[in-house]
Design a protein around this motif. Sequence first.
Motif, short mmCIF file in Angstrom:
data_model
loop_
_atom_site.label_atom_id
_atom_site.label_comp_id
_atom_site.label_asym_id
_atom_site.label_seq_id
_atom_site.Cartn_x
_atom_site.Cartn_y
_atom_site.Cartn_z
N CYS A 19 37.31 19.61 10.07
CA CYS A 19 36.39 19.43 8.94
C CYS A 19 35.87 20.80 8.52
O CYS A 19 35.67 21.68 9.36
N GLU A 21 33.33 23.80 7.44
CA GLU A 21 31.99 24.09 7.93
C GLU A 21 30.93 23.59 6.98
O GLU A 21 29.89 23.07 7.39
N LYS A 22 31.19 23.75 5.68
CA LYS A 22 30.27 23.21 4.67
C LYS A 22 31.06 22.30 3.74
O LYS A 22 31.71 22.79 2.81
N LYS A 63 33.49 18.87 14.32
CA LYS A 63 33.15 19.87 15.35
C LYS A 63 32.62 19.19 16.62
O LYS A 63 32.97 19.56 17.72
N HIS A 149 24.72 18.56 13.26
CA HIS A 149 25.61 18.74 14.41
C HIS A 149 24.89 19.66 15.38
O HIS A 149 23.71 19.97 15.18
N TYR A 151 24.31 23.24 17.66
CA TYR A 151 24.38 24.68 17.39
C TYR A 151 24.45 25.43 18.72
O TYR A 151 24.28 24.83 19.78
#
Length: 314
Positions: A19, A21-22, A63, A149, A151
Amino acid sequence: LLPNEGSTWISSRNNTEPCPEKPSSLVGPVTVKFVKSVKLEEVQAENPNVQLGGHYSPPCVAKDHVALIVPFRHREEHLRQLLHYLHPFLQKQQIDYTIYIVNQFGEKTFNRAKLMNVGYVEALKDFPYDCFIFSDVDLVPMDDRNLYHCYSQPRHFAVAMDKFGFRLPYSGYFGGVSGLSKVQFLKINGFPNNYWGWGGEDDDIYNRCVLLYLNFLFSFVHGTFIIHVRNPLIFCRITLNGMKVSRPDSNIGRYRMIQHHRDAKNEANPKRFTQISKTRWTMMTDGLNSLKYQLVKKDVYPLYTNITVDIETP
Ligand code: UDH
């Protein structure tokens, strides 16, 4: 994504593409208004890709696998509002997630942090999640760039809530919505189990993340200064623990809270200030490793998994 037992979730991925990142579907600010009451059937109809138990897999490889955990009791209308806003929000972000509602059984004093510990343990019985996001039932994110998600550091998402004038109320605030990877959660021994009633547990969690754990005693015997290390393995933690909290920009980490009065059996905890001052010494004995509860029932509904739990009394 398939659960460990009863393999009911369908992975939509023949796709092996990670997917983005943005995701390009993000729009930024989203309108959040609590004007009318919401019906779960409508939320279900609006979210046909959400699978039984409140699970969603995006058409790409996400992620993390996120368990979104909500401590809960007697807030049904808030839950309907949360689900109405959160399901589309998370799908737009292309998060691979399942929503868990951890419902405190009985009418004794509420314990938010202990319920979240239960959510962590019970979610892991369904699937090896690697990311845990803990959300109050009455907090709705107002910007879809606030990505749910995990970090590299523990994440505090709810940095700008309307009830605090869209500002962080104090620099160590960790309340409302926060997220930890499994590794981070284990490092702090989960959350405290001993905060009964309102307040303090979020500050204890913040302390757990940022403090260095001291598991040694000093003593002064016959003029000699002695350090007793209780466990050499834990001694290693002294140098390894101690994380930073990461946060989104306050333009992005905006939240609307559903207005409410203080709930019955969730009065302010008078012991909270003393408890917070001792996190350093209590965190390795009060947490995941001391968690005790009785599972009353676990049910999968179309939009969430419900865990009803007896967490006993103070
Ligand atoms: N919660 C429940 N049921 C309860 C108590 C708490 O579901 O009986 C959960 C729920 O997810 C809630 C969270 O725990 O969002 C935090 O509790 P809270 O909403 O009471 O805490 P907050 O600090 O509000 O947001 C404090 C009371 C505000 C009173 C304001 C009066 N003007």
